[in-house]
Design a protein around this motif. Structure first.
Motif, PDB file in Angstrom:
ATOM      1  N   PRO A  59     133.080 127.042  92.663  1.00 58.03           N
ATOM      2  CA  PRO A  59     131.954 127.980  92.646  1.00 58.03           C
ATOM      3  C   PRO A  59     130.948 127.607  93.736  1.00 58.03           C
ATOM      4  O   PRO A  59     130.394 126.514  93.730  1.00 58.03           O
ATOM      5  N   SER A  60     130.724 128.507  94.660  1.00 58.48           N
ATOM      6  CA  SER A  60     129.775 128.221  95.739  1.00 58.48           C
ATOM      7  C   SER A  60     128.355 128.143  95.192  1.00 58.48           C
ATOM      8  O   SER A  60     128.041 128.686  94.126  1.00 58.48           O
ATOM      9  N   CYS A  61     127.494 127.463  95.929  1.00 55.76           N
ATOM     10  CA  CYS A  61     126.122 127.223  95.451  1.00 55.76           C
ATOM     11  C   CYS A  61     125.351 128.515  95.217  1.00 55.76           C
ATOM     12  O   CYS A  61     124.639 128.651  94.221  1.00 55.76           O
ATOM     13  N   HIS A  62     125.456 129.469  96.138  1.00 53.88           N
ATOM     14  CA  HIS A  62     124.704 130.713  95.971  1.00 53.88           C
ATOM     15  C   HIS A  62     125.172 131.484  94.742  1.00 53.88           C
ATOM     16  O   HIS A  62     124.360 132.012  93.983  1.00 53.88           O
ATOM     17  N   GLY A  63     126.486 131.550  94.556  1.00 55.41           N
ATOM     18  CA  GLY A  63     127.002 132.255  93.389  1.00 55.41           C
ATOM     19  C   GLY A  63     126.645 131.559  92.097  1.00 55.41           C
ATOM     20  O   GLY A  63     126.325 132.199  91.089  1.00 55.41           O
ATOM     21  N   LEU A  64     126.687 130.241  92.134  1.00 55.29           N
ATOM     22  CA  LEU A  64     126.430 129.452  90.937  1.00 55.29           C
ATOM     23  C   LEU A  64     124.951 129.403  90.582  1.00 55.29           C
ATOM     24  O   LEU A  64     124.561 129.650  89.433  1.00 55.29           O
ATOM     25  N   ARG A  65     124.114 129.095  91.580  1.00 53.84           N
ATOM     26  CA  ARG A  65     122.715 128.777  91.308  1.00 53.84           C
ATOM     27  C   ARG A  65     121.752 129.943  91.512  1.00 53.84           C
ATOM     28  O   ARG A  65     120.736 130.032  90.829  1.00 53.84           O
ATOM     29  N   VAL A  66     122.048 130.810  92.451  1.00 53.89           N
ATOM     30  CA  VAL A  66     121.134 131.924  92.735  1.00 53.89           C
ATOM     31  C   VAL A  66     121.539 133.184  91.966  1.00 53.89           C
ATOM     32  O   VAL A  66     120.706 133.817  91.311  1.00 53.89           O
ATOM     33  N   LEU A  67     122.824 133.539  92.032  1.00 51.78           N
ATOM     34  CA  LEU A  67     123.281 134.760  91.372  1.00 51.78           C
ATOM     35  C   LEU A  67     123.632 134.550  89.911  1.00 51.78           C
ATOM     36  O   LEU A  67     123.637 135.506  89.135  1.00 51.78           O
ATOM     37  N   GLY A  68     123.950 133.316  89.539  1.00 51.53           N
ATOM     38  CA  GLY A  68     124.348 133.060  88.163  1.00 51.53           C
ATOM     39  C   GLY A  68     125.634 133.777  87.778  1.00 51.53           C
ATOM     40  O   GLY A  68     125.723 134.390  86.713  1.00 51.53           O
ATOM     41  N   LEU A  69     126.649 133.685  88.635  1.00 51.64           N
ATOM     42  CA  LEU A  69     127.912 134.372  88.360  1.00 51.64           C
ATOM     43  C   LEU A  69     128.601 133.839  87.105  1.00 51.64           C
ATOM     44  O   LEU A  69     129.385 134.547  86.471  1.00 51.64           O
ATOM     45  N   GLY A  70     128.324 132.600  86.781  1.00 45.72           N
ATOM     46  CA  GLY A  70     128.832 132.049  85.530  1.00 45.72           C
ATOM     47  C   GLY A  70     130.339 132.106  85.412  1.00 45.72           C
ATOM     48  O   GLY A  70     131.067 131.694  86.310  1.00 45.72           O
ATOM     49  N   THR A  71     130.810 132.665  84.297  1.00 47.36           N
ATOM     50  CA  THR A  71     132.248 132.674  84.012  1.00 47.36           C
ATOM     51  C   THR A  71     132.967 133.907  84.550  1.00 47.36           C
ATOM     52  O   THR A  71     134.174 134.056  84.324  1.00 47.36           O
ATOM     53  N   ARG A  72     132.272 134.788  85.229  1.00 47.43           N
ATOM     54  CA  ARG A  72     132.924 136.014  85.711  1.00 47.43           C
ATOM     55  C   ARG A  72     134.155 135.718  86.572  1.00 47.43           C
ATOM     56  O   ARG A  72     135.237 136.268  86.314  1.00 47.43           O
ATOM     57  N   PRO A  73     134.035 134.882  87.625  1.00 46.79           N
ATOM     58  CA  PRO A  73     135.232 134.606  88.433  1.00 46.79           C
ATOM     59  C   PRO A  73     136.357 133.974  87.625  1.00 46.79           C
ATOM     60  O   PRO A  73     137.537 134.296  87.819  1.00 46.79           O
ATOM     61  N   LEU A  74     136.010 133.076  86.705  1.00 47.12           N
ATOM     62  CA  LEU A  74     137.022 132.401  85.900  1.00 47.12           C
ATOM     63  C   LEU A  74     137.722 133.382  84.960  1.00 47.12           C
ATOM     64  O   LEU A  74     138.939 133.307  84.761  1.00 47.12           O
ATOM     65  N   ALA A  75     136.962 134.310  84.391  1.00 45.77           N
ATOM     66  CA  ALA A  75     137.562 135.310  83.505  1.00 45.77           C
ATOM     67  C   ALA A  75     138.555 136.180  84.264  1.00 45.77           C
ATOM     68  O   ALA A  75     139.634 136.521  83.745  1.00 45.77           O
ATOM     69  N   LEU A  76     138.216 136.536  85.489  1.00 42.63           N
ATOM     70  CA  LEU A  76     139.126 137.338  86.316  1.00 42.63           C
ATOM     71  C   LEU A  76     140.385 136.560  86.660  1.00 42.63           C
ATOM     72  O   LEU A  76     141.497 137.095  86.618  1.00 42.63           O
ATOM     73  N   LEU A  77     140.223 135.284  86.993  1.00 39.65           N
ATOM     74  CA  LEU A  77     141.387 134.462  87.331  1.00 39.65           C
ATOM     75  C   LEU A  77     142.286 134.239  86.120  1.00 39.65           C
ATOM     76  O   LEU A  77     143.524 134.259  86.240  1.00 39.65           O
ATOM     77  N   ARG A  78     141.704 134.020  84.966  1.00 37.48           N
ATOM     78  CA  ARG A  78     142.498 133.770  83.758  1.00 37.48           C
ATOM     79  C   ARG A  78     143.342 134.989  83.372  1.00 37.48           C
ATOM     80  O   ARG A  78     144.366 134.852  82.695  1.00 37.48           O
ATOM     81  N   ALA A  79     142.912 136.160  83.794  1.00 38.43           N
ATOM     82  CA  ALA A  79     143.642 137.379  83.446  1.00 38.43           C
ATOM     83  C   ALA A  79     144.757 137.707  84.432  1.00 38.43           C
ATOM     84  O   ALA A  79     145.513 138.659  84.208  1.00 38.43           O
ATOM     85  N   VAL A  80     144.883 136.939  85.501  1.00 33.55           N
ATOM     86  CA  VAL A  80     145.912 137.202  86.508  1.00 33.55           C
ATOM     87  C   VAL A  80     147.267 136.723  85.996  1.00 33.55           C
ATOM     88  O   VAL A  80     147.432 135.556  85.631  1.00 33.55           O
ATOM     89  N   GLU A  81     148.237 137.595  85.991  1.00 33.06           N
ATOM     90  CA  GLU A  81     149.570 137.251  85.524  1.00 33.06           C
ATOM     91  C   GLU A  81     150.208 136.199  86.431  1.00 33.06           C
ATOM     92  O   GLU A  81     150.152 136.296  87.658  1.00 33.06           O
ATOM     93  N   GLY A  82     150.805 135.186  85.820  1.00 35.50           N
ATOM     94  CA  GLY A  82     151.504 134.151  86.570  1.00 35.50           C
ATOM     95  C   GLY A  82     150.621 133.039  87.076  1.00 35.50           C
ATOM     96  O   GLY A  82     151.118 132.008  87.538  1.00 35.50           O
ATOM     97  N   LEU A  83     149.321 133.206  87.009  1.00 34.72           N
ATOM     98  CA  LEU A  83     148.394 132.213  87.563  1.00 34.72           C
ATOM     99  C   LEU A  83     148.070 131.150  86.513  1.00 34.72           C
ATOM    100  O   LEU A  83     147.735 131.473  85.371  1.00 34.72           O
ATOM    101  N   GLU A  84     148.158 129.898  86.920  1.00 36.58           N
ATOM    102  CA  GLU A  84     147.724 128.787  86.080  1.00 36.58           C
ATOM    103  C   GLU A  84     146.415 128.249  86.645  1.00 36.58           C
ATOM    104  O   GLU A  84     146.377 127.747  87.767  1.00 36.58           O
ATOM    105  N   LEU A  85     145.345 128.379  85.881  1.00 36.49           N
ATOM    106  CA  LEU A  85     144.024 127.934  86.324  1.00 36.49           C
ATOM    107  C   LEU A  85     143.759 126.529  85.804  1.00 36.49           C
ATOM    108  O   LEU A  85     143.850 126.285  84.589  1.00 36.49           O
ATOM    109  N   VAL A  86     143.448 125.615  86.707  1.00 40.43           N
ATOM    110  CA  VAL A  86     143.137 124.246  86.316  1.00 40.43           C
ATOM    111  C   VAL A  86     141.688 123.940  86.685  1.00 40.43           C
ATOM    112  O   VAL A  86     141.184 124.384  87.714  1.00 40.43           O
TER     113      VAL A  86
END
Length: 258
Positions: A142-169
């Motif tokens: 998570p880049s600093c601007h997305g994390l600290r300024v925009l507060g993207l939070g779990t949005r990117p992770l939720a999108l990645l977890r829904a990708v078929e075949g992808l293993e998120l570590v």
């Protein structure tokens, strides 16, 4: 729904794959995507290096370029942060220093309509499963601007977890800066390199094939270091891939990330 793509100057001129992937993804989700050709740099490099008054014309230009669009979507958290966090400051400064109301009016018009890609997908379209297919092991920075300024939070992770075949570590030390920081990497190269090395070491420790991020500014910094490290290594190379490229990839229409 018609939306405007804010490609950003880094993506448009140097790393266009993320912007192209964003268009492919949004069109797959039923959006009509325009690319207003009057768009330019948002002014972040100038603003961050102290040329704040010189950024005012770019505020006005950006507002004109995206006039009339309900949503302006971009695959760059740092540029969204520049618009949403700093444009109002620029407008207020111009007003108090007697340079007129135009920068403030332009900022007020544009700021609420500019959204980072994951914000638009999750908050506006209400989707996390975008129909993507990406059979790889991925860790997310998570880049600093997305994390600290925009507060993207779990949005990117939720999108990645829904990708078929992808293993998120999970990435150890995920909230630590990668060391890019725009001109910080130029003015403080030794510190920047050390921070980047720490981030890469954490990413390698996960065993992931792909280090994913939502800001190509961070990824180009890490990718340059990885390419030098990968020379002569016998193990599988760790690659950097923008989140938009992963989300644009489907089993029926794969997006090459080689």
């Amino acid at each position: 729904m018609r939306v405007a793509l804010f490609a950003t100057c880094v993506n448009d001129a140097v790393l266009p794959r993320a912007a192209i992937a964003t268009v492919r993804l949004l069109e797959r989700l039923g959006m009509e995507v325009d690319f207003p050709e009057q768009q330019s740099c948002c002014g972040q490099p100038q603003y961050n290096t102290g040329y704040r008054r010189q950024t005012e014309p770019l505020v006005r230009r950006m507002a004109r370029a995206f006039d009339g669009y309900a949503y302006v979507v971009t695959p760059s958290g740092s540029c969204v942060a520049m618009v949403r966090d700093n444009y109002p400051r620029i407008g207020a400064k111009a007003r108090t220093e007697g340079r007129g109301e135009e920068p403030a009016v332009a900022a007020a018009s544009l700021t609420p309509r500019v959204l980072e890609l994951t914000e638009f997908l999750v908050d506006v379209l209400g989707v996390t499963d975008v129909g993507a297919y990406f059979p790889h092991t991925v860790t997310y920075h998570p880049s600093c601007h997305g994390l600290r300024v925009l507060g993207l939070g779990t949005r990117p992770l939720a999108l990645l977890r829904a990708v078929e075949g992808l293993e998120l570590v999970e990435l150890p030390g995920a909230e630590e800066c990668c060391g890019f920081g725009g001109t910080f990497a130029v003015k403080n190269p030794d510190v920047s390199t050390a921070m980047g090395a720490d981030k890469i070491a954490h990413a390698r420790s996960t065993g992931a094939e792909v280090l994913c991020g939502a800001d190509n500014s961070c990824l180009v910094h890490l990718d340059g270091m990885l390419r030098r490290q990968n020379r002569g290594r016998g193990d599988a190379p760790l690659r950097t891939v923008h989140l938009a490229e992963i989300l644009a990839s489907t089993e029926a229409d794969p997006w090459s990330v080689a």
